[in-house]
Design an enzyme around this catalytic site. Structure first.
Site, PDB file in Angstrom:
ATOM      1  N   HIS A  86       0.818  -1.216   0.000  1.00 50.87           N
ATOM      2  CA  HIS A  86       0.000   0.000   0.000  1.00 50.87           C
ATOM      3  C   HIS A  86       0.855   1.270   0.000  1.00 50.87           C
ATOM      4  O   HIS A  86       0.336   2.370  -0.225  1.00 50.87           O
ATOM      5  CB  HIS A  86      -0.929  -0.005   1.215  1.00 50.87           C
ATOM      6  CG  HIS A  86      -2.253   0.633   0.944  1.00 50.87           C
ATOM      7  ND1 HIS A  86      -2.469   1.511  -0.094  1.00 50.87           N
ATOM      8  CD2 HIS A  86      -3.454   0.525   1.581  1.00 50.87           C
ATOM      9  CE1 HIS A  86      -3.728   1.914  -0.091  1.00 50.87           C
ATOM     10  NE2 HIS A  86      -4.352   1.327   0.920  1.00 50.87           N
ATOM     11  N   ASP A  98      -2.501   2.120  -4.721  1.00 52.12           N
ATOM     12  CA  ASP A  98      -3.811   2.423  -4.173  1.00 52.12           C
ATOM     13  C   ASP A  98      -4.830   1.535  -4.876  1.00 52.12           C
ATOM     14  O   ASP A  98      -4.477   0.728  -5.749  1.00 52.12           O
ATOM     15  CB  ASP A  98      -4.159   3.906  -4.336  1.00 52.12           C
ATOM     16  CG  ASP A  98      -4.037   4.386  -5.785  1.00 52.12           C
ATOM     17  OD1 ASP A  98      -4.089   3.522  -6.696  1.00 52.12           O
ATOM     18  OD2 ASP A  98      -3.894   5.586  -6.003  1.00 52.12           O
TER      19      ASP A  98
END
Length: 514
Positions: A487, A491
């Protein structure tokens, strides 16, 4: 081919007064021995078997393939000329290894390229090849030895067969003393330090030392079963089970510490009485981890602790893939697995969405775009999970990928993978559909940024629009795909873009032939 040893003696200029703990009182001639350290490091800058002297002239470096080997040469009047082979570094991350099997026995002749032994590293079981001819005079580290540090002596070779018997049997003692100095010590803090008098063992594991402190055992009543006289946790547990009583004489050493610190930190003995429950030794059995399992455990723990995992899932229709696979077999006699087609489909999706083909750079704290598409394929072995790499997978045909996967998987299960066959990779695939598993989430293999978990195909009933435009129920085969992404880099939008490109490859399977 010129004798390699003569080259080494010609370039070596260093003298050593004491080598590997062998005192001059027992071997006075060795105190005047000449020594040279040889390190073979493969490089495109230097040719194979190239010798380089250090600026001081005290060391010699020999470049051979990509193998880091430490060798010490000795020449004296008391003993014949011989070489001491150290535990080699067979991978960049290796700092210790296990001697799985000796392929040569003491007295055997050794040719250049002969396999001396098999070494279990942090990645695989690799062969240690000899860089010079000679005869194996003495095995210092026996078969089955665990956690042998890189550089620790494992064998002695001589040039002439008549010199094999001239190496004394008790020469190993001097090298064991040096090995003990290399052994990593347990932290010597006020909470952990244990005063242990002379006992029936030469070394002690940290867990055994802690158990002695907790139970206040007399060390002289314990017997070691580990290699080279190492007292193991199991030895202490066996003594406790047999009824060895606490003497109370061996308490924790008290070192000068600040009064405020000592009042806040309880001792190990206090913790054992109040907070640390002791396991019943009859209810469990310790199962030792292989070197590969230890590395897997460490890396996966670090991955879950330091990488924020983003999970995205999608189901793809598998029927076009199965029909295409059947057509290849019937019309062209080409046999490929579902996993082979998945590898090709993922590689083309990475080509279409290159932002996903990245690795995380810890030093810079930012992602690095990878030039090639190298797919790591998870393979289950008896010693643990291995990830051989299909390099430039987007440029290879399905048949080439299928053949390479079979070869690499066979090598992985046999522990024969070379470092360049499992180190690197830009994207990983873990397929548990054949076991069978419907769906699961995989853990990212750093420094990679993604891993795709592939489940089995299941038949489901769903509405399908027919040729006449009427929606009718139909049986289709669906396969679950779950993407684990870093992450810090991804995204949801970028991850969904990649899964969309991957689903397109499954819906129009013939584009894999382009």
């Amino acid at each position: 081919m010129a004798n390699f040893r003569s080259l080494l003696f010609g370039l070596s200029r260093a003298r050593s007064a004491s080598i590997f703990g062998i005192g001059s009182s027992k071997y006075p001639s060795l105190s005047r021995a000449r020594s040279a350290s040889i390190f073979g490091i493969g490089s495109s800058k230097y040719p194979r078997n190239c010798a380089l002297s250090s600026p001081s002239g005290g060391s010699l470096y020999v470049l051979s393939k990509k193998l880091l080997v430490q060798v010490h040469l000795f020449s004296s009047a008391g003993l014949p000329s011989h070489m001491v082979l150290g535990m080699p570094a067979l991978s960049p991350t290796m700092n210790q290894g296990n001697i799985a099997r000796w392929r040569k026995n003491e007295g055997d002749k050794i040719e250049v390229g002969d396999v001396l032994c098999e070494i279990e590293t942090d990645k695989a079981t690799l062969e240690f090849e000899s860089l010079e001819e000679g005869f194996l005079a003495k095995i210092l580290t026996p078969e089955g030895s665990k956690d042998v540090l890189v550089g620790q002596p494992i064998a002695i070779t001589v040039e002439n067969p008549d010199d094999v018997k001239s190496i004394p049997a008790d020469i190993c003692k001097g090298f064991e003393a040096k090995g003990e100095e290399l052994t990593k010590e347990w932290p010597d803090t006020a909470e952990h330090k244990v005063s242990i008098p002379k006992a029936n063992f030469s070394r002690i594991s940290p867990s055994a030392k802690l158990l002695i402190a907790q139970h206040g055992l007399e060390p002289s009543s314990l017997w070691a079963s580990g290699p080279r006289g190492t007292l193991l946790k199991g030895d202490v547990l066996a003594a406790i089970k047999s009824g060895v009583q606490s003497t109370g004489a061996h308490k924790l050493d008290q070192e000068p510490v600040a009064a405020s610190t000592s009042t806040l930190k309880p001792t190990v003995h206090q913790l054992s009485q109040s907070a640390v429950p002791l396991h019943d030794t009859n209810t469990h059995e310790d199962f030792p981890n292989s070197q590969i399992r230890k590395v897997i455990a460490k890396r996966l723990l670090e991955s879950k602790q330091h990488i924020p995992h983003l999970y995205l899932s999608s189901d793809v229709i598998l029927d076009p893939l199965l029909a295409f696979r059947k057509e290849l077999k019937e019309q062209y006699n080409v046999k490929v697995s579902v996993n082979d087609i998945v590898i090709k489909a993922v590689a083309l999706a990475l080509r279409n969405v290159p932002e996903v083909n990245v690795c995380w750079n810890d030093e810079k704290g930012e992602p690095a775009l990878c030039d090639s598409i190298d797919i790591s394929v998870a393979v289950a072995t008896e010693k643990g999970l291995m990830t051989p790499i299909i390099r430039n997978a987007d440029q290879k045909s399905l048949s080439a990928i299928s053949l390479e996967v079979k070869e690499l998987a066979e090598k992985a299960r046999g522990g024969k993978l070379k470092p360049d066959q499992y180190q690197g990779g830009t994207f990983s695939i873990s397929n548990l559909g054949m076991f069978p598993v419907d769906h699961f989430c995989a853990i990212i293999n750093p420094p990679q940024a993604c891993i795709l978990a592939v489940g089995q195909g299941n038949k489901v009933v769903e509405p399908v629009i027919g040729i006449d435009g009427v929606e009718k129920p139909a049986v289709i085969t669906k396969m679950s795909l779950k993407l684990s992404a870093d992450h810090r880099i991804f995204d949801g939008q970028l991850g969904s873009k990649f899964l969309s490109a991957l689903a397109s490859n499954f819906s129009d399977i013939r584009r894999l032939l382009l």
